[in-house]
Design a protein around this motif. Structure first.
Motif, mmCIF file in Angstrom:
data_model
loop_
_atom_site.group_PDB
_atom_site.id
_atom_site.type_symbol
_atom_site.label_atom_id
_atom_site.label_comp_id
_atom_site.label_asym_id
_atom_site.label_seq_id
_atom_site.Cartn_x
_atom_site.Cartn_y
_atom_site.Cartn_z
ATOM 1 N N ASN A 183 0.941 -1.101 -0.019
ATOM 2 C CA ASN A 183 0.054 -0.080 0.133
ATOM 3 C C ASN A 183 0.963 1.164 -0.013
ATOM 4 N N ALA A 184 2.308 1.247 -0.257
ATOM 5 C CA ALA A 184 2.942 2.154 0.172
ATOM 6 C C ALA A 184 3.413 2.745 -1.343
ATOM 7 N N HIS A 185 2.950 2.294 -2.553
ATOM 8 C CA HIS A 185 3.884 2.623 -3.847
ATOM 9 C C HIS A 185 3.834 4.020 -4.064
ATOM 10 N N ALA A 186 2.611 4.933 -3.634
ATOM 11 C CA ALA A 186 2.924 6.356 -3.802
ATOM 12 C C ALA A 186 3.906 7.021 -3.247
ATOM 13 N N GLU A 187 4.179 6.474 -1.865
ATOM 14 C CA GLU A 187 5.057 7.100 -1.232
ATOM 15 C C GLU A 187 6.551 6.811 -1.600
ATOM 16 N N ARG A 188 6.811 5.522 -2.054
ATOM 17 C CA ARG A 188 8.112 5.138 -2.819
ATOM 18 C C ARG A 188 8.183 5.778 -4.182
ATOM 19 N N LEU A 189 7.299 6.146 -4.812
ATOM 20 C CA LEU A 189 7.293 6.710 -6.091
ATOM 21 C C LEU A 189 7.610 8.320 -6.002
ATOM 22 N N GLU A 190 7.175 8.874 -4.648
ATOM 23 C CA GLU A 190 7.630 10.052 -4.298
ATOM 24 C C GLU A 190 9.099 10.085 -3.982
ATOM 25 N N ILE A 191 9.421 9.196 -3.507
ATOM 26 C CA ILE A 191 11.167 9.170 -3.012
ATOM 27 C C ILE A 191 11.658 9.003 -4.477
ATOM 28 N N MET A 192 11.443 8.118 -5.266
ATOM 29 C CA MET A 192 12.031 7.956 -6.555
ATOM 30 C C MET A 192 11.942 9.106 -7.335
ATOM 31 N N ALA A 193 10.890 10.027 -7.363
ATOM 32 C CA ALA A 193 10.775 11.241 -8.109
ATOM 33 C C ALA A 193 11.904 12.420 -7.651
ATOM 34 N N ASP A 194 12.466 12.112 -6.514
ATOM 35 C CA ASP A 194 13.259 13.046 -5.988
ATOM 36 C C ASP A 194 14.675 13.415 -7.265
ATOM 37 N N ALA A 195 15.063 14.645 -6.914
ATOM 38 C CA ALA A 195 16.217 15.124 -7.940
ATOM 39 C C ALA A 195 17.212 14.036 -7.982
ATOM 40 N N ASP A 196 17.533 13.422 -6.689
ATOM 41 C CA ASP A 196 18.488 12.411 -6.785
ATOM 42 C C ASP A 196 18.064 10.920 -7.092
ATOM 43 N N GLY A 197 16.674 10.892 -7.473
ATOM 44 C CA GLY A 197 15.915 9.662 -7.702
ATOM 45 C C GLY A 197 16.489 9.133 -9.088
ATOM 46 N N VAL A 198 15.345 8.435 -9.700
ATOM 47 C CA VAL A 198 15.582 7.701 -11.066
ATOM 48 C C VAL A 198 15.924 8.711 -11.893
ATOM 49 N N TRP A 199 16.061 10.044 -11.956
ATOM 50 C CA TRP A 199 15.998 10.941 -13.137
ATOM 51 C C TRP A 199 17.451 11.043 -13.350
ATOM 52 N N ARG A 200 18.274 10.523 -12.336
ATOM 53 C CA ARG A 200 19.865 10.767 -12.484
ATOM 54 C C ARG A 200 20.302 9.614 -13.457
ATOM 55 N N CYS A 201 19.432 8.563 -13.751
ATOM 56 C CA CYS A 201 20.015 7.373 -14.477
ATOM 57 C C CYS A 201 20.326 8.072 -15.928
ATOM 58 N N ARG A 202 21.360 7.796 -16.478
ATOM 59 C CA ARG A 202 21.740 7.965 -17.657
ATOM 60 C C ARG A 202 21.669 6.912 -18.696
ATOM 61 N N THR A 203 21.251 5.815 -18.427
ATOM 62 C CA THR A 203 21.058 4.646 -19.086
ATOM 63 C C THR A 203 22.369 4.099 -19.791
ATOM 64 N N VAL A 204 23.619 3.852 -19.068
ATOM 65 C CA VAL A 204 24.991 3.648 -19.231
ATOM 66 C C VAL A 204 24.748 2.138 -19.382
ATOM 67 N N PHE A 205 23.825 1.333 -18.726
ATOM 68 C CA PHE A 205 23.816 -0.210 -18.899
ATOM 69 C C PHE A 205 24.886 -0.926 -18.179
ATOM 70 N N ASN A 206 25.847 -0.312 -17.390
ATOM 71 C CA ASN A 206 26.798 -0.752 -16.545
ATOM 72 C C ASN A 206 26.055 -1.878 -15.658
ATOM 73 N N CYS A 207 25.162 -1.364 -14.869
ATOM 74 C CA CYS A 207 24.250 -2.071 -13.929
ATOM 75 C C CYS A 207 23.754 -3.522 -14.409
ATOM 76 N N VAL A 208 23.238 -3.413 -15.772
ATOM 77 C CA VAL A 208 22.809 -4.691 -16.148
ATOM 78 C C VAL A 208 23.994 -5.607 -16.399
ATOM 79 N N GLU A 209 25.291 -5.143 -16.784
ATOM 80 C CA GLU A 209 26.405 -5.919 -17.180
ATOM 81 C C GLU A 209 26.751 -6.569 -16.043
ATOM 82 N N ALA A 210 26.639 -5.762 -14.666
ATOM 83 C CA ALA A 210 27.354 -6.294 -13.613
ATOM 84 C C ALA A 210 26.335 -7.055 -12.651
#
Ligand code: SF4
Ligand code: FES
Length: 233
Positions: A183-210
């Motif tokens: 029941n807390a997905h709205a709260e978590r999305l709020e955290i993810m929408a923070d300036a240092d949240g998901v928007w910082r991802c530059r889709t480098v894909f290192n994470c997938v490889e690692a």
């Protein structure tokens, strides 16, 4: 077979900077890099420091840079790593000693996403919280995370901005955001929408490889990003 293991050593009590040391070892092709580290630790130099626990790819504690790539020492076979192997601490976290990094910054990000089921409602029949196979499938991939930190510490965005929540925390937010019982997905999305949240991802894909679990980390980040955009106004 003869193997040369190069280890980037650092003891803050005596070293100003890290340095490489080489160890000549005997190994079977089916041995793991962790076996070589044990050989050094037990028979050549007891001061070597590294973290490991399960030795079977489950606990995530022995992630390190092996031949330049974040991997689990207990999951890499000598036949795949070759006869000249280098190991060093993961990047992006402070080195405590040798291969051991201080993961507190990593756990802080993990804790911030509320990585637990939030639901105070009692099911109507007082029994289990039911979920269809399709609902379960929505977070199957991200539920396999072992919190090894390989993805986050392979991310160049995280290296330059440690305030970035990082791939592993997003993976663990995803695991609950897409859980139909939570029941807390709205709260978590709020955290993810923070300036240092998901928007910082530059889709480098290192994470997938690692990722030693083969989790599609970038897809999880994209799904969280989409969910933020689809929030009711
Ligand atoms: S997503 Fe993969 S690489 Fe990242 S912490 Fe989880 S298991 Fe490790
Ligand atoms: S020691 Fe547990 S994953 Fe390698």
């Amino acid at each position: 077979m003869d193997v040369e293991l190069r280890i980037r050593r650092f003891n803050p009590e005596v070293d100003a900077t890290p340095h490489w040391e080489s160890y000549a070892l005997q190994a079977e092709p089916s041995d793991r890099v962790l076996d070589l580290l044990h050989q050094v630790k037990w028979f050549q130099d007891g001061t070597l420091t590294f973290r490991r626990s399960c030795a079977h790819g489950v606990c995530g504690s022995d992630a390190m840079l092996i031949n330049g790539r974040n991997q689990l020492a207990c999951a890499v076979l000598i036949r795949d790593a070759g006869t000249h192997i280098s190991v060093e601490a993961m990047r992006g976290l402070p080195v405590v000693k040798d291969l051991l990094v201080d993961q507190e910054g990593f756990w802080e990000k993990y804790r911030a996403v509320m990585p637990y089921l939030v639901n105070d409602e009692v099911p109507e029949d007082g029994g289990e919280r039911r979920q269809s196979p399709a609902e379960r499938a929505a977070f199957e991939d991200t539920s396999r995370c072992i919190l090894c930190a390989a993805c986050t510490t392979a991310c160049p965005v995280y290296w330059t901005n440690p305030a970035y929540v990082g791939p592993a925390a997003i993976v663990n937010a995803h695991r609950f955001i897409f859980d139909s019982r939570d029941n807390a997905h709205a709260e978590r999305l709020e955290i993810m929408a923070d300036a240092d949240g998901v928007w910082r991802c530059r889709t480098v894909f290192n994470c997938v490889e690692a990722c030693p679990r083969g989790i599609n980390v970038t897809r999880a980040i994209m799904e969280v990003t989409r969910a933020i955009g689809e929030r009711p106004a």
